[in-house]
Design a protein around this motif. Structure first.
Motif, PDB file in Angstrom:
ATOM      1  N   ASN A  83      -3.715 -44.171  32.536  1.00 38.50           N
ATOM      2  CA  ASN A  83      -3.119 -42.893  32.934  1.00 38.50           C
ATOM      3  C   ASN A  83      -1.890 -43.161  33.798  1.00 38.50           C
ATOM      4  O   ASN A  83      -1.904 -44.047  34.646  1.00 38.50           O
ATOM      5  N   GLY A  84      -0.849 -42.372  33.561  1.00 40.10           N
ATOM      6  CA  GLY A  84       0.368 -42.554  34.342  1.00 40.10           C
ATOM      7  C   GLY A  84       1.452 -43.293  33.587  1.00 40.10           C
ATOM      8  O   GLY A  84       2.565 -43.455  34.092  1.00 40.10           O
ATOM      9  N   ILE A  85       1.129 -43.779  32.376  1.00 36.43           N
ATOM     10  CA  ILE A  85       2.151 -44.366  31.501  1.00 36.43           C
ATOM     11  C   ILE A  85       2.260 -43.469  30.275  1.00 36.43           C
ATOM     12  O   ILE A  85       1.331 -43.373  29.473  1.00 36.43           O
ATOM     13  N   THR A  86       3.392 -42.792  30.146  1.00 32.98           N
ATOM     14  CA  THR A  86       3.643 -41.904  29.003  1.00 32.98           C
ATOM     15  C   THR A  86       4.601 -42.594  28.048  1.00 32.98           C
ATOM     16  O   THR A  86       5.664 -43.070  28.463  1.00 32.98           O
ATOM     17  N   LEU A  87       4.223 -42.650  26.786  1.00 27.30           N
ATOM     18  CA  LEU A  87       5.039 -43.312  25.767  1.00 27.30           C
ATOM     19  C   LEU A  87       5.598 -42.266  24.814  1.00 27.30           C
ATOM     20  O   LEU A  87       4.837 -41.478  24.237  1.00 27.30           O
ATOM     21  N   GLY A 145       2.149 -48.633  41.300  1.00 26.29           N
ATOM     22  CA  GLY A 145       1.745 -47.234  41.409  1.00 26.29           C
ATOM     23  C   GLY A 145       2.705 -46.202  40.860  1.00 26.29           C
ATOM     24  O   GLY A 145       2.520 -44.994  41.085  1.00 26.29           O
ATOM     25  N   TYR A 146       3.727 -46.605  40.115  1.00 24.36           N
ATOM     26  CA  TYR A 146       4.672 -45.641  39.547  1.00 24.36           C
ATOM     27  C   TYR A 146       4.071 -44.936  38.337  1.00 24.36           C
ATOM     28  O   TYR A 146       3.443 -45.568  37.488  1.00 24.36           O
ATOM     29  N   ARG A 147       4.293 -43.636  38.255  1.00 24.53           N
ATOM     30  CA  ARG A 147       4.011 -42.899  37.024  1.00 24.53           C
ATOM     31  C   ARG A 147       5.317 -42.905  36.236  1.00 24.53           C
ATOM     32  O   ARG A 147       6.357 -42.456  36.736  1.00 24.53           O
ATOM     33  N   ILE A 148       5.258 -43.424  35.025  1.00 23.50           N
ATOM     34  CA  ILE A 148       6.498 -43.650  34.272  1.00 23.50           C
ATOM     35  C   ILE A 148       6.416 -43.071  32.860  1.00 23.50           C
ATOM     36  O   ILE A 148       5.340 -42.960  32.284  1.00 23.50           O
ATOM     37  N   ALA A 149       7.588 -42.708  32.346  1.00 20.22           N
ATOM     38  CA  ALA A 149       7.726 -42.276  30.951  1.00 20.22           C
ATOM     39  C   ALA A 149       8.657 -43.260  30.257  1.00 20.22           C
ATOM     40  O   ALA A 149       9.811 -43.446  30.678  1.00 20.22           O
ATOM     41  N   HIS A 174      11.649 -41.307  33.124  1.00 20.27           N
ATOM     42  CA  HIS A 174      11.065 -40.533  34.222  1.00 20.27           C
ATOM     43  C   HIS A 174      10.232 -41.437  35.134  1.00 20.27           C
ATOM     44  O   HIS A 174       9.491 -42.302  34.648  1.00 20.27           O
ATOM     45  N   ILE A 175      10.360 -41.198  36.436  1.00 21.72           N
ATOM     46  CA  ILE A 175       9.590 -41.938  37.439  1.00 21.72           C
ATOM     47  C   ILE A 175       8.932 -40.925  38.367  1.00 21.72           C
ATOM     48  O   ILE A 175       9.616 -40.098  38.987  1.00 21.72           O
ATOM     49  N   ASN A 176       7.626 -40.980  38.426  1.00 21.86           N
ATOM     50  CA  ASN A 176       6.869 -40.053  39.275  1.00 21.86           C
ATOM     51  C   ASN A 176       7.231 -38.585  39.002  1.00 21.86           C
ATOM     52  O   ASN A 176       7.336 -37.762  39.916  1.00 21.86           O
ATOM     53  N   GLY A 177       7.437 -38.285  37.723  1.00 23.03           N
ATOM     54  CA  GLY A 177       7.699 -36.908  37.313  1.00 23.03           C
ATOM     55  C   GLY A 177       9.145 -36.469  37.450  1.00 23.03           C
ATOM     56  O   GLY A 177       9.477 -35.330  37.082  1.00 23.03           O
ATOM     57  N   ARG A 178      10.011 -37.325  37.920  1.00 21.65           N
ATOM     58  CA  ARG A 178      11.429 -36.964  38.084  1.00 21.65           C
ATOM     59  C   ARG A 178      12.289 -37.767  37.115  1.00 21.65           C
ATOM     60  O   ARG A 178      12.028 -38.949  36.873  1.00 21.65           O
ATOM     61  N   HIS A 179      13.308 -37.107  36.578  1.00 22.64           N
ATOM     62  CA  HIS A 179      14.184 -37.769  35.599  1.00 22.64           C
ATOM     63  C   HIS A 179      15.119 -38.739  36.309  1.00 22.64           C
ATOM     64  O   HIS A 179      15.656 -38.445  37.372  1.00 22.64           O
ATOM     65  N   GLY A 183      17.235 -37.655  40.969  1.00 19.98           N
ATOM     66  CA  GLY A 183      16.344 -37.768  42.115  1.00 19.98           C
ATOM     67  C   GLY A 183      15.182 -38.727  41.962  1.00 19.98           C
ATOM     68  O   GLY A 183      14.390 -38.884  42.899  1.00 19.98           O
ATOM     69  N   ALA A 184      15.036 -39.358  40.827  1.00 20.93           N
ATOM     70  CA  ALA A 184      13.949 -40.336  40.654  1.00 20.93           C
ATOM     71  C   ALA A 184      14.230 -41.587  41.488  1.00 20.93           C
ATOM     72  O   ALA A 184      15.391 -41.982  41.646  1.00 20.93           O
ATOM     73  N   PRO A 185      13.175 -42.226  42.001  1.00 19.57           N
ATOM     74  CA  PRO A 185      13.368 -43.436  42.819  1.00 19.57           C
ATOM     75  C   PRO A 185      13.670 -44.668  41.952  1.00 19.57           C
ATOM     76  O   PRO A 185      12.896 -45.630  41.906  1.00 19.57           O
TER      77      PRO A 185
END
Length: 219
Positions: A83-87, A145-149, A174-179, A183-185
């Motif tokens: 979970n947290g890796i979107t392909l 711990g990054y959520r990534i797309a 996308h990183i942690n829900g931000r493009h 504003g993504a880190p």
């Protein structure tokens, strides 16, 4: 007073022979020598056997370490379960599900090569994804711990000698829900990619990478 001949002979016969002791000890000396020879004869093979055992143990340890390293299929399976890796299931430019980031990973999980897109510089090719790259992608989530797309792996359109076509790179939008670029880190994630072994890390500020982060491993 001089001794008679018979007295002289009698005294000679009663005097101990100088070699009598040596003759008596000879069997024991020979036995000791034979025992020492036998001991030395068995010591060398024992040492050789010990060396052989050590070498075998080292070889077994090396084999165990090699077998402990996850295969590309196992890494792909882990990525799909995490979970947290979107392909991505499509491409930015045009549709081709068979070469999407998700399908690239699914194919790899099933032991197949990942397919490039028909419009790229290396069209319709099956590529073995690099285990360092797959491990780095997984650890961005599990270790950092990054959520990534992930938008692309080997699919899409890239520069002629792109590491994507060699199964050595991925793009993140996308990183942690931000493009990325909004504003993504991205700088922190780029630093994490470098720590995970990526040698080609590009993002906002680099030409052609204003909206995604590219992480590529060496050939």
């Amino acid at each position: 007073m001089p001794l008679s001949q018979s007295q002289s002979q009698s005294r000679s016969q009663s005097r101990p022979l100088p070699y009598a002791v040596s003759t008596a000890r000879a069997p024991r000396l020979v036995a000791g020598a034979l025992a020492l020879t036998a001991l030395l004869g068995t010591a060398a093979p024992a040492s050789a056997a010990s060396a052989t055992t050590s070498a075998a143990s080292a070889s077994a340890s090396a084999s165990a370490s090699a077998s402990a390293a996850p295969s590309r299929a196992a890494l792909a399976q882990q990525i799909l379960r995490t979970n947290g890796i979107t392909l991505a299931t499509t491409h930015v430019s045009r549709p081709h599900p068979a070469s999407s980031a998700r399908q690239n990973t699914v194919d790899t999980a099933h032991g197949k090569g990942a397919l490039t897109s028909p419009w790229g510089d290396r069209p319709n090719r099956r590529v073995a994804l690099d285990t360092r790259m797959l491990g780095g992608l997984l650890k961005l989530r599990t270790q950092y711990g990054y959520r990534i797309a992930v938008s692309e792996i080997v699919g899409g359109d890239h520069s002629t000698r792109s590491k994507h076509y060699a199964g050595l790179a991925f793009d993140i939008t996308h990183i942690n829900g931000r493009h990325v670029g909004s504003g993504a880190p991205h700088r922190a994630l780029m630093a994490a990619c470098r720590k995970l072994g990526a040698q080609e890390v590009l993002g906002p500020g680099n030409a052609g990478h204003s909206t995604h982060v590219h992480c590529g491993w060496s050939r």
